[in-house]
Write a protein that holds these residues in place. Structure first.
Motif: not given
Length: 141
Positions: A100, A107, A116-117, A119-122
């Motif tokens: 990640e 990104m 935005k990042v 939203n796609y990673t933890r």
């Protein structure tokens, strides 16, 4: 004395049959393996000594394999099997986090907004801000 690399294999994932299980390009790169290298492949309660094979005409993810034809097979003790299971479970979070961080770094370096990042990673906002700051400092050098 040379240490022989031990790699996890799955004899069900193959292009040339179960005696030649596929090895991912990532594993080849990570261990700096080459065609002809001798390694030990392990699966469940078995280990095999085999040689790395390469077939450039195959799909990229199937080019590398462990040739087990004529190889020596070893049984694995229950203790070793348990240790492998414990190690595998313990390493998942570390591997996922590293993955990640790598994706988030790419990104952010491509200019994608931190929100935005998120939203796609933890990863936390603080961690993402630190990654972005580090990337910015690297670009200034």
């Amino acid at each position: 004395m040379t240490t022989v690399v031990k790699i996890a294999i799955d004899t069900n994932f193959n292009y040339f049959g179960p005696s030649r299980p596929t090895i991912s390009p990532f594993v080849i790169s990570y261990f700096d393996l080459h065609a002809g290298d001798i390694v030990i492949g392990f699966q469940d309660d078995q280990e095999w000594e085999g040689s790395i094979g390469y077939a450039p005409n195959c799909p990229e993810e199937m080019e590398w394999y462990l040739d087990l034809n004529g190889s020596v097979e070893y049984s694995v003790t229950k203790e070793r099997e348990q240790g492998r299971d414990e190690g595998r479970r313990a390493s998942y979070p570390i591997g996922e986090l590293s993955g990640e961080v790598a994706v988030a770094s790419k990104m952010l370096s491509d200019g994608i907004d931190i929100d935005k990042v998120l939203n796609y990673t933890r990863l936390s906002r603080t961690r993402l801000e630190n990654i972005k700051k580090e990337l910015s400092e690297q670009n200034e050098r």
